[in-house]
Design a protein around this motif. Sequence first.
Motif, PDB file in Angstrom:
ATOM      1  N   UNK A  50     -18.041  16.289  -9.097  1.00 23.25           N
ATOM      2  CA  UNK A  50     -16.615  15.951  -9.065  1.00 23.25           C
ATOM      3  C   UNK A  50     -16.417  14.519  -8.586  1.00 23.25           C
ATOM      4  N   UNK A  51     -17.206  14.110  -7.607  1.00 22.46           N
ATOM      5  CA  UNK A  51     -17.098  12.733  -7.107  1.00 22.46           C
ATOM      6  C   UNK A  51     -17.470  11.734  -8.201  1.00 22.46           C
ATOM      7  N   UNK A  52     -18.495  12.031  -8.986  1.00 23.21           N
ATOM      8  CA  UNK A  52     -18.865  11.133 -10.088  1.00 23.21           C
ATOM      9  C   UNK A  52     -17.765  11.052 -11.134  1.00 23.21           C
ATOM     10  N   UNK A  53     -17.174  12.185 -11.445  1.00 21.53           N
ATOM     11  CA  UNK A  53     -16.109  12.196 -12.454  1.00 21.53           C
ATOM     12  C   UNK A  53     -14.885  11.437 -11.958  1.00 21.53           C
ATOM     13  N   UNK A  54     -14.526  11.605 -10.694  1.00 23.42           N
ATOM     14  CA  UNK A  54     -13.331  10.946 -10.164  1.00 23.42           C
ATOM     15  C   UNK A  54     -13.556   9.473  -9.854  1.00 23.42           C
ATOM     16  N   UNK A  55     -14.809   9.027  -9.791  1.00 24.56           N
ATOM     17  CA  UNK A  55     -15.078   7.633  -9.485  1.00 24.56           C
ATOM     18  C   UNK A  55     -14.709   6.736 -10.666  1.00 24.56           C
ATOM     19  N   UNK A  56     -14.811   7.242 -11.882  1.00 25.00           N
ATOM     20  CA  UNK A  56     -14.506   6.440 -13.079  1.00 25.00           C
ATOM     21  C   UNK A  56     -13.041   5.989 -13.087  1.00 25.00           C
ATOM     22  N   UNK A  57     -12.047   6.872 -12.937  1.00 28.12           N
ATOM     23  CA  UNK A  57     -10.667   6.388 -12.892  1.00 28.12           C
ATOM     24  C   UNK A  57     -10.392   5.498 -11.684  1.00 28.12           C
ATOM     25  N   UNK A  58     -11.107   5.755 -10.595  1.00 30.16           N
ATOM     26  CA  UNK A  58     -10.919   4.913  -9.412  1.00 30.16           C
ATOM     27  C   UNK A  58     -11.363   3.487  -9.699  1.00 30.16           C
ATOM     28  N   UNK A  62      -9.049   0.066  -9.537  1.00 29.67           N
ATOM     29  CA  UNK A  62      -9.456  -1.078  -8.715  1.00 29.67           C
ATOM     30  C   UNK A  62      -9.547  -2.336  -9.562  1.00 29.67           C
ATOM     31  N   UNK A  63     -10.157  -2.240 -10.743  1.00 29.71           N
ATOM     32  CA  UNK A  63     -10.270  -3.407 -11.613  1.00 29.71           C
ATOM     33  C   UNK A  63      -8.901  -3.907 -12.059  1.00 29.71           C
ATOM     34  N   UNK A  64      -8.020  -2.990 -12.426  1.00 26.31           N
ATOM     35  CA  UNK A  64      -6.679  -3.409 -12.831  1.00 26.31           C
ATOM     36  C   UNK A  64      -5.927  -4.079 -11.678  1.00 26.31           C
ATOM     37  N   UNK A  65      -6.090  -3.559 -10.471  1.00 25.25           N
ATOM     38  CA  UNK A  65      -5.443  -4.178  -9.314  1.00 25.25           C
ATOM     39  C   UNK A  65      -5.992  -5.580  -9.072  1.00 25.25           C
ATOM     40  N   UNK A  66      -7.297  -5.762  -9.226  1.00 26.37           N
ATOM     41  CA  UNK A  66      -7.887  -7.094  -9.062  1.00 26.37           C
ATOM     42  C   UNK A  66      -7.387  -8.069 -10.130  1.00 26.37           C
ATOM     43  N   UNK A  67      -7.227  -7.578 -11.335  1.00 24.74           N
ATOM     44  CA  UNK A  67      -6.712  -8.432 -12.414  1.00 24.74           C
ATOM     45  C   UNK A  67      -5.273  -8.853 -12.103  1.00 24.74           C
ATOM     46  N   UNK A  68      -4.451  -7.910 -11.664  1.00 23.85           N
ATOM     47  CA  UNK A  68      -3.056  -8.230 -11.352  1.00 23.85           C
ATOM     48  C   UNK A  68      -2.973  -9.231 -10.208  1.00 23.85           C
ATOM     49  N   UNK A  69      -3.775  -9.028  -9.159  1.00 21.76           N
ATOM     50  CA  UNK A  69      -3.764  -9.958  -8.027  1.00 21.76           C
ATOM     51  C   UNK A  69      -4.251 -11.335  -8.467  1.00 21.76           C
ATOM     52  N   UNK A  70      -5.288 -11.367  -9.294  1.00 18.41           N
ATOM     53  CA  UNK A  70      -5.783 -12.649  -9.804  1.00 18.41           C
ATOM     54  C   UNK A  70      -4.740 -13.372 -10.632  1.00 18.41           C
ATOM     55  N   UNK A  71      -4.017 -12.623 -11.466  1.00 17.84           N
ATOM     56  CA  UNK A  71      -2.972 -13.253 -12.272  1.00 17.84           C
ATOM     57  C   UNK A  71      -1.847 -13.785 -11.390  1.00 17.84           C
ATOM     58  N   UNK A  72      -1.507 -13.045 -10.355  1.00 18.10           N
ATOM     59  CA  UNK A  72      -0.444 -13.505  -9.451  1.00 18.10           C
ATOM     60  C   UNK A  72      -0.875 -14.763  -8.706  1.00 18.10           C
ATOM     61  N   UNK A  73      -2.125 -14.780  -8.223  1.00 13.83           N
ATOM     62  CA  UNK A  73      -2.624 -15.964  -7.529  1.00 13.83           C
ATOM     63  C   UNK A  73      -2.692 -17.171  -8.461  1.00 13.83           C
ATOM     64  N   UNK A  74      -3.075 -16.937  -9.711  1.00 13.01           N
ATOM     65  CA  UNK A  74      -3.139 -18.035 -10.669  1.00 13.01           C
ATOM     66  C   UNK A  74      -1.750 -18.591 -10.973  1.00 13.01           C
ATOM     67  N   UNK A  75      -0.752 -17.719 -10.974  1.00 14.01           N
ATOM     68  CA  UNK A  75       0.599 -18.205 -11.262  1.00 14.01           C
ATOM     69  C   UNK A  75       1.183 -18.981 -10.080  1.00 14.01           C
TER      70      UNK A  75
END
Length: 89
Positions: A50-58, A62-75
């Motif tokens: 279950x932990x392996x299965x739930x780690x994929x959406x996590x 996390x990656x999407x949050x990093x992309x959003x933060x990076x875009x905000x910092x770049x702007x």
Amino acid sequence: MAPIFSAANLKQTKARFRSKHFVNEIISSPAVKGLLGALIVSTTPWVEEIALILWIPSKIVIYLALIVVGMKLASLKEPTTSYPLTKQL
């Protein structure tokens, strides 16, 4: 003396009602439900799968949050050089 006792009794009843309402709100919150679910899952023999299965959406979140933060910092960064517009044909 009777009105004093009934007023005190009314205050105690209201206080009990507020505390019951507070406990009901806490128990019905999604965070507590998630914690209870995690506790139940952690006691099963399938906890690793279950932990392996739930780690994929996590990871995706996390990656999407990093992309959003990076875009905000770049702007927020002011441009240091301006590039001329290319000639239009």
